[in-house]
Design an enzyme around this catalytic site. Structure first.
Site, PDB file in Angstrom:
ATOM      1  N   GLU A 180      69.717 -20.963  38.871  1.00  0.00           N
ATOM      2  CA  GLU A 180      69.812 -21.268  37.436  1.00  0.00           C
ATOM      3  C   GLU A 180      68.888 -20.351  36.644  1.00  0.00           C
ATOM      4  O   GLU A 180      67.889 -19.885  37.170  1.00  0.00           O
ATOM      5  CB  GLU A 180      69.433 -22.731  37.184  1.00  0.00           C
ATOM      6  CG  GLU A 180      68.091 -23.097  37.791  1.00  0.00           C
ATOM      7  CD  GLU A 180      67.658 -24.528  37.509  1.00  0.00           C
ATOM      8  OE1 GLU A 180      67.477 -24.848  36.334  1.00  0.00           O
ATOM      9  OE2 GLU A 180      67.490 -25.282  38.477  1.00  0.00           O
TER      10      GLU A 180
ATOM     11  N   LYS B  62      65.902 -19.486  34.303  1.00  0.00           N
ATOM     12  CA  LYS B  62      64.662 -20.213  34.004  1.00  0.00           C
ATOM     13  C   LYS B  62      64.439 -20.177  32.496  1.00  0.00           C
ATOM     14  O   LYS B  62      64.138 -19.129  31.927  1.00  0.00           O
ATOM     15  CB  LYS B  62      63.485 -19.582  34.736  1.00  0.00           C
ATOM     16  CG  LYS B  62      62.197 -20.337  34.535  1.00  0.00           C
ATOM     17  CD  LYS B  62      61.126 -19.839  35.492  1.00  0.00           C
ATOM     18  CE  LYS B  62      59.859 -20.626  35.310  1.00  0.00           C
ATOM     19  NZ  LYS B  62      59.241 -20.426  33.995  1.00  0.00           N
TER      20      LYS B  62
ATOM     21  N   ASP C 223      62.878 -20.573  28.891  1.00  0.00           N
ATOM     22  CA  ASP C 223      61.519 -20.386  28.408  1.00  0.00           C
ATOM     23  C   ASP C 223      61.241 -21.394  27.301  1.00  0.00           C
ATOM     24  O   ASP C 223      61.348 -21.087  26.121  1.00  0.00           O
ATOM     25  CB  ASP C 223      61.361 -18.946  27.909  1.00  0.00           C
ATOM     26  CG  ASP C 223      59.916 -18.505  27.960  1.00  0.00           C
ATOM     27  OD1 ASP C 223      59.080 -19.278  28.470  1.00  0.00           O
ATOM     28  OD2 ASP C 223      59.627 -17.393  27.492  1.00  0.00           O
TER      29      ASP C 223
ATOM     30  N   TYR D 244      67.391 -30.358  34.434  1.00  0.00           N
ATOM     31  CA  TYR D 244      67.505 -29.634  35.700  1.00  0.00           C
ATOM     32  C   TYR D 244      67.088 -30.417  36.930  1.00  0.00           C
ATOM     33  O   TYR D 244      67.177 -29.895  38.041  1.00  0.00           O
ATOM     34  CB  TYR D 244      66.737 -28.306  35.645  1.00  0.00           C
ATOM     35  CG  TYR D 244      65.280 -28.418  35.240  1.00  0.00           C
ATOM     36  CD1 TYR D 244      64.346 -29.040  36.061  1.00  0.00           C
ATOM     37  CD2 TYR D 244      64.841 -27.870  34.036  1.00  0.00           C
ATOM     38  CE1 TYR D 244      63.020 -29.128  35.694  1.00  0.00           C
ATOM     39  CE2 TYR D 244      63.517 -27.952  33.657  1.00  0.00           C
ATOM     40  CZ  TYR D 244      62.605 -28.583  34.496  1.00  0.00           C
ATOM     41  OH  TYR D 244      61.303 -28.669  34.121  1.00  0.00           O
TER      42      TYR D 244
ATOM     43  N   LYS E 194      60.624 -14.162  38.508  1.00  0.00           N
ATOM     44  CA  LYS E 194      60.462 -13.751  37.113  1.00  0.00           C
ATOM     45  C   LYS E 194      61.047 -12.364  36.859  1.00  0.00           C
ATOM     46  O   LYS E 194      60.945 -11.476  37.705  1.00  0.00           O
ATOM     47  CB  LYS E 194      58.959 -13.726  36.754  1.00  0.00           C
ATOM     48  CG  LYS E 194      58.264 -15.081  36.839  1.00  0.00           C
ATOM     49  CD  LYS E 194      58.611 -15.926  35.633  1.00  0.00           C
ATOM     50  CE  LYS E 194      57.485 -16.805  35.183  1.00  0.00           C
ATOM     51  NZ  LYS E 194      56.360 -16.264  34.531  1.00  0.00           N
TER      52      LYS E 194
ATOM     53  N   CYS F 200      57.672  11.166  -0.051  1.00  0.00           N
ATOM     54  CA  CYS F 200      58.337  11.467   1.221  1.00  0.00           C
ATOM     55  C   CYS F 200      57.468  12.419   2.045  1.00  0.00           C
ATOM     56  O   CYS F 200      57.073  13.479   1.555  1.00  0.00           O
ATOM     57  CB  CYS F 200      59.703  12.121   0.970  1.00  0.00           C
ATOM     58  SG  CYS F 200      60.485  12.692   2.503  1.00  0.00           S
TER      59      CYS F 200
ATOM     60  N   CYS G   3      59.700  15.937   2.265  1.00  0.00           N
ATOM     61  CA  CYS G   3      60.055  16.784   1.118  1.00  0.00           C
ATOM     62  C   CYS G   3      59.239  16.450  -0.137  1.00  0.00           C
ATOM     63  O   CYS G   3      59.456  17.041  -1.195  1.00  0.00           O
ATOM     64  CB  CYS G   3      61.553  16.672   0.814  1.00  0.00           C
ATOM     65  SG  CYS G   3      62.008  15.097   0.071  1.00  0.00           S
TER      66      CYS G   3
ATOM     67  N   CYS H  78      63.233   7.776   0.561  1.00  0.00           N
ATOM     68  CA  CYS H  78      63.032   9.076  -0.070  1.00  0.00           C
ATOM     69  C   CYS H  78      64.192   9.290  -1.046  1.00  0.00           C
ATOM     70  O   CYS H  78      65.354   9.058  -0.714  1.00  0.00           O
ATOM     71  CB  CYS H  78      63.037  10.147   1.013  1.00  0.00           C
ATOM     72  SG  CYS H  78      63.329  11.795   0.389  1.00  0.00           S
TER      73      CYS H  78
ATOM     74  N   CYS I 148      66.241  16.784   0.951  1.00  0.00           N
ATOM     75  CA  CYS I 148      65.268  16.420   1.980  1.00  0.00           C
ATOM     76  C   CYS I 148      65.804  16.873   3.328  1.00  0.00           C
ATOM     77  O   CYS I 148      66.849  16.412   3.784  1.00  0.00           O
ATOM     78  CB  CYS I 148      65.041  14.909   1.984  1.00  0.00           C
ATOM     79  SG  CYS I 148      63.916  14.389   3.294  1.00  0.00           S
TER      80      CYS I 148
HETATM   81  O1  JCF Z   1      64.145 -23.717  33.333  1.00  0.00           O
HETATM   82  C1  JCF Z   1      63.027 -24.004  33.672  1.00  0.00           C
HETATM   83  N1  JCF Z   1      62.014 -23.584  32.957  1.00  0.00           N
HETATM   84  C2  JCF Z   1      62.789 -24.807  34.900  1.00  0.00           C
HETATM   85  C3  JCF Z   1      61.523 -25.299  35.202  1.00  0.00           C
HETATM   86  C4  JCF Z   1      63.856 -25.066  35.740  1.00  0.00           C
HETATM   87  C5  JCF Z   1      63.661 -25.823  36.877  1.00  0.00           C
HETATM   88  O2  JCF Z   1      64.685 -26.077  37.679  1.00  0.00           O
HETATM   89  C6  JCF Z   1      62.385 -26.341  37.210  1.00  0.00           C
HETATM   90  C7  JCF Z   1      61.310 -26.067  36.358  1.00  0.00           C
HETATM   91  C8  JCF Z   1      60.062 -26.590  36.695  1.00  0.00           C
HETATM   92  C9  JCF Z   1      59.930 -27.348  37.848  1.00  0.00           C
HETATM   93  N2  JCF Z   1      62.226 -27.098  38.354  1.00  0.00           N
HETATM   94  C10 JCF Z   1      61.016 -27.574  38.636  1.00  0.00           C
HETATM   95  C11 JCF Z   1      60.896 -28.359  39.870  1.00  0.00           C
END
Ligand code: JCF
Length: 688
Positions: free
Chosen positions: A115, A117, A119, A226, A327, A421, A424, A439, A445
C-alpha cells in the site's frame, strides 16, 4: 583532534532529535526537512546498536511519536498503536524479506499486501455496536489525544457502520489532507498574510488538533483505514462454535476488504504481491504515479498477508516484524543559498533563480531552484547565505520551501529585486493583483527575443531537431537571426564555422528546418508564444477559427466563445495580433513556405468521440493529463475518473494500476498514450 567521547555524541544527537520531535509533533511546525531528522535518527540507531549498554529508556529510539498535547483529553488505546520500521533502499528491503522468509520457513514466495504510505497522521477510531464512540491520535502509542469532535468533520468517516460489523471495533488509519485542499489552504493563508504550512502532513496535523472543530471542518481532511486494533463480534446463537476471531478473515488483504464492507474508506491502490521482486515492482509503479495521486505519500508499506504468518513473526519493541515501510528518496533537503540571479523569460517575466550548494534531492542533483517572484522572496524572508529547505517533487522545478532560521548566519544578506530589466535596462511593470514583474522592452530585449525563439523551435512547437537552446543563443548573439522568421533564411555559410558545426551537422540542421515547414495551424499558433496560449488553447483556436485570417481578426467576444478561452487569454490574443510586427512575422513565415493542411469546419454532431466515455490512468509521458483530457473533450468525449461498464476506452500510461485491472476485467478497450495520440491526429479537425 581526539574524537568526542561516544557518550557526548549520543547526548547531542538525542537532544537534537528531541528538539525536532517537539517541533514536529507538538508545534506541527518543523524547521528542518524530514530527511535531516531521518539522518540523525538512523545515526543514533546505528551507534546504539554498537553500544547497546548506552541505550536508555528515554532515548528517542525507544518511543513512538510524540507526547499527547495538553488541551485535549486523553484516551488510552485498547491495544497500543504501532509504528513501522523503515528501509531506505531495495537492498535493505531484500534483507527484511530474507528474515521473513526464513522465519516463516516457507518454500513459496511470501505474499505481501502493498500500500502507499500516506503522509498524514495516525488515528484510531472506536465503534461500539456500530456507532462511533471516539477517535484518538497515536500520541505516544499507548495514550493519545481525544480528537473525536474534529474527526467527525471528515465527511468520509462513518458515524455508523454498515454491513456485518463487529460489536466492538477499534480501527486504525491515516488522516491526511489531499493535495488540492492543501494548496487552497496555503493560497488563502498567503492572501490573508497568515503563516503557511510546510507540507500537507503538518497541515493535517494542525487541522486535526484545532480546539475549534469549525476550523477543522473548513480544512477538508480525508482518511484511509489500514488496520484493525480490536474487533469483537457478538456471539451468534445459531453458530456458537465460531469464535470472534474466526469471523475475521485470515489474511490482511481480506481484512481490509471487511473493513471496507463496514463502510470505512480504504486506499484503492492497495494490492497483493507475491515475492520480493513483485513488491519492488509495486514500489516502482507507485513511485511513477506518485505525482498524479491526489494525496501525498512518502513510501510504500509492505505487510505479510497471512495473519498466521504475522503471528509467527510477532513484534520488536513497538513495530511489527511482519511489516516494513520502504521510503522514497527524500523530496526535501537542506542546503546553502549561495546567490540569486534574475532571469528574463520570453514574455518578459523576471524570475529570481536561487543558486544553491548542490544537493541530492528527489533522486537528482539540484543546484538551482526557482524563487518565483518578489512576493515569494519577501514571504520566505530568505537571504543569501541562509540554509534553506529545497523541495523537488516529480518533474516540477525545485522550490525553496522554507528557511532554517536556527542556522541563520549574521552575515546573511537581503536579496535586492532589480528596478529595471537586468538584460536591457528597460523599466519593469507589474499588473495590479499580479506578483510578476515584467520587462517592458518587448523584442528590444535580447533575453525576450532569444527565449521566444527557443520556444518557437521547441519540440511541441515547430519541433526543429538539432536547434538547441545554446545554438539559438549563439545565433542570436551573432545577429544571424533576429526574429523567428529569420530561421528560414539561414544558409549553410551562416552555420559552418560556428562552434561544433561542421558541414554534416549544418546540412542536418537545414534539413530539419526545411522539414519543420510542414506542420499544423495549431502548432504555429502555439509556437508564436502568445501569453497564456498553450498547446490546448492553440488547438482550440485552430479548430474553431480555421485559419490565420479569422484568428487575427477575431474580437474579444468571438474568442471568449471558444472553449477554454477566458477574458484574460482573449485580451492577450487580441493584443498580440494588434502588433504590426507580429502580423508581419506570420506573413514572413508563410512566405518562407511554412504551411499546414486546411481545416474544414465540422458540424458538432460529427465529433468523432461523441457519446463516448474515456478514462485516463497511469502516468502519461507526452501530454499533461489535463491537456489530454481537454483534447478528448474537444473531440466530443466525456472524460471520467473511474472505470465502469459504460467506459468506452481506457488510456493506460506507465504504471497504470487498479483502473487498468478493472478495465481488463470488464473487457473494455485499453490503448496506450502513443495509440491515443495517433488516433487524435487521425481526426481531421484536431492536428497535434
Ligand atoms: O499510510 C501510512 N502512513 C501507514 C502507517 C500505513 C500502515 O499500514 C501502517 C502505518 C503505521 C503502522 N501500519 C502500521 C502498523
Amino acid at each position: 583532534m581526539p574524537s568526542e567521547p561516544i557518550e557526548i555524541k549520543i547526548k547531542i544527537l538525542r537532544q537534537e532529535i528531541e528538539e525536532l520531535n517537539y517541533q514536529y509533533y507538538v508545534l506541527d511546525n518543523p524547521s528542518y526537512p524530514d530527511s535531516h531528522y531521518d539522518k540523525l535518527l538512523q545515526e543514533l540507531i546505528s551507534i546504539e546498536k554498537k553500544h547497546p549498554e548506552l541505550i536508555t529508556d528515554n532515548s528517542p529510539t525507544q518511543r513512538v511519536g510524540g507526547q499527547p498535547l495538553s488541551g485535549f483529553s486523553q484516551i488510552t488505546h485498547l491495544t497500543p498503536m504501532l509504528s513501522l520500521d523503515n528501509v531506505f533502499d531495495s537492498d535493505s528491503f531484500g534483507k527484511f524479506y530474507e528474515r521473513v522468509f526464513h522465519k516463516i520457513a516457507s518454500d513459496q514466495p511470501i505474499t505481501f499486501t502493498c500500500e502507499p504510505k500516506l503522509d498524514g497522521l495516525a488515528i484510531s477510531c472506536l465503534y461500539k455496536n456500530g456507532n462511533l464512540v471516539h477517535a484518538a491520535t497515536r500520541g505516544d502509542g499507548k495514550i493519545g489525544e481525544d480528537v473525536t469532535h474534529n474527526i467527525k468533520t471528515i465527511q468520509s468517516i462513518p458515524l455508523k457502520l454498515r454491513g456485518d460489523f463487529p460489536e466492538l471495533l477499534d480501527v486504525r488509519g491515516e488522516v491526511f489532507m489531499p493535495k488540492d485542499s492543501f494548496e487552497k489552504l496555503n493560497k488563502n493563508a498567503i492572501k490573508d498574510g497568515n503563516k503557511t504550512f510546510a507540507n500537507p502532513r503538518n497541515a493535517a496535523a494542525g487541522s486535526l488538533r484545532q480546539l475549534d472543530p469549525k476550523i477543522t471542518a473548513k480544512r477538508k481532511l480525508a482518511v484511509y483505514f489500514y488496520a484493525l486494533g480490536n474487533a469483537e463480534f457478538k456471539k451468534l446463537q445459531n453458530d456458537a462454535e465460531q469464535t470472534s476471531d474466526e469471523r475475521l478473515a485470515d489474511s490482511h488483504h481480506n481484512r481490509l476488504k471487511q473493513i471496507q464492507s463496514w463502510g470505512l474508506p480504504i486506499c484503492d491502490e492497495i494490492e497483493l504481491r507475491h515475492g520480493d521482486k513483485a513488491c519492488l515492482e509495486y514500489f516502482k509503479e507507485i513511485g511513477a504515479k506518485r505525482e498524479q495521486l491526489p494525496y501525498e505519500i512518502d513510501g510504500i508499506v509492505y505487510k505479510v498477508d497471512s495473519i498466521l504468518s504475522q503471528d509467527k513473526l510477532g513484534f520488536v519493541a513497538k513495530a511489527p516484524r511482519w511489516a516494513i515501510a520502504h521510503k522514497f528518496p527524500a523530496q526535501e533537503e537542506m542546503t546553502l543559498l549561495k546567490g540569486v540571479d534574475f532571469q528574463v523569460g520570453r514574455t518578459g517575466a523576471i524570475t529570481p533563480v536561487a543558486r544553491l550548494e548542490p544537493v541530492f534531492v528527489g533522486g537528482v542533483m539540484v543546484s538551482n531552484a526557482t524563487l518565483h517572484n518578489k512576493d515569494e522572496i519577501e514571504r520566505l524572508d530568505v537571504r543569501v547565505g541562509d540554509h534553506v529547505v529545497i523541495r523537488r517533487a516529480g518533474d516540477v522545478i525545485p522550490q525553496i520551501v522554507s528557511v532554517v532560521l536556527d542556522k541563520r548566519d549574521v552575515n546573511a544578506s537581503s536579496i535586492i529585486f532589480p528596478k529595471v530589466c537586468p538584460i536591457c535596462q528597460s523599466p519593469l511593470e507589474k499588473e495590479i493583483d499580479q506578483a510578476i514583474y515584467r520587462c517592458t522592452g518587448g523584442l528590444i530585449c535580447s533575453a525576450q527575443k532569444t527565449q521566444s525563439i527557443i520556444h518557437f523551435v521547441s519540440r511541441k512547437a515547430m519541433n526543429i531537431d538539432g536547434l538547441g537552446d545554446k545554438l539559438v543563443e549563439v545565433l542570436c548573439d551573432k545577429q544571424l537571426i533576429n526574429s523567428v522568421a529569420d530561421i528560414y533564411q539561414l544558409s549553410k555559410d551562416d552555420l559552418i564555422g560556428l562552434e561544433r558545426m561542421a558541414e554534416k551537422s549544418a546540412n542536418n540542421l537545414l534539413q530539419a528546418i526545411e522539414k519543420s515547414k510542414q506542420t499544423s495551424l495549431a502548432k504555429v499558433i502555439y509556437a508564436l508564444g502568445i501569453r497564456e496560449v498553450g498547446e490546448v488553447t492553440a488547438m482550440n483556436l485552430a479548430n474553431n477559427l480555421f485559419d490565420f485570417k479569422n484568428i487575427i481578426n477575431a474580437n474579444l467576444e468571438e474568442l471568449e466563445n471558444i472553449e477554454d478561452i477566458g477574458p484574460i487569454v482573449a485580451k492577450h490574443i487580441v493584443a498580440f495580433f494588434e502588433n504590426e510586427n507580429n502580423r508581419q512575422v506570420i506573413e514572413s513565415l508563410i512566405s518562407h513556405g511554412v504551411s499546414w493542411p486546411e481545416i474544414k469546419p465540422k458540424d458538432k454532431s460529427e465529433l468523432p468521440l461523441l457519446n463516448q466515455t474515456w478514462v485516463l490512468t497511469g502516468a502519461l509521458s507526452q501530454l499533461k493529463r489535463n491537456d489530454a483530457k481537454a483534447v478528448l473533450q474537444s473531440l466530443g468525449a466525456k472524460v471520467s475518473g473511474s472505470v465502469s461498464k459504460n467506459t468506452t476506452c481506457v488510456v493506460a500510461g506507465e504504471s497504470a494500476g487498479s483502473k487498468l485491472k478493472k478495465a481488463i476485467e470488464l473487457g473494455i478497450e485499453v490503448i496506450s498514450e502513443e495509440e491515443m495520440l495517433k488516433l487524435i491526429s487521425s481526426f481531421q479537425i484536431v492536428k497535434i
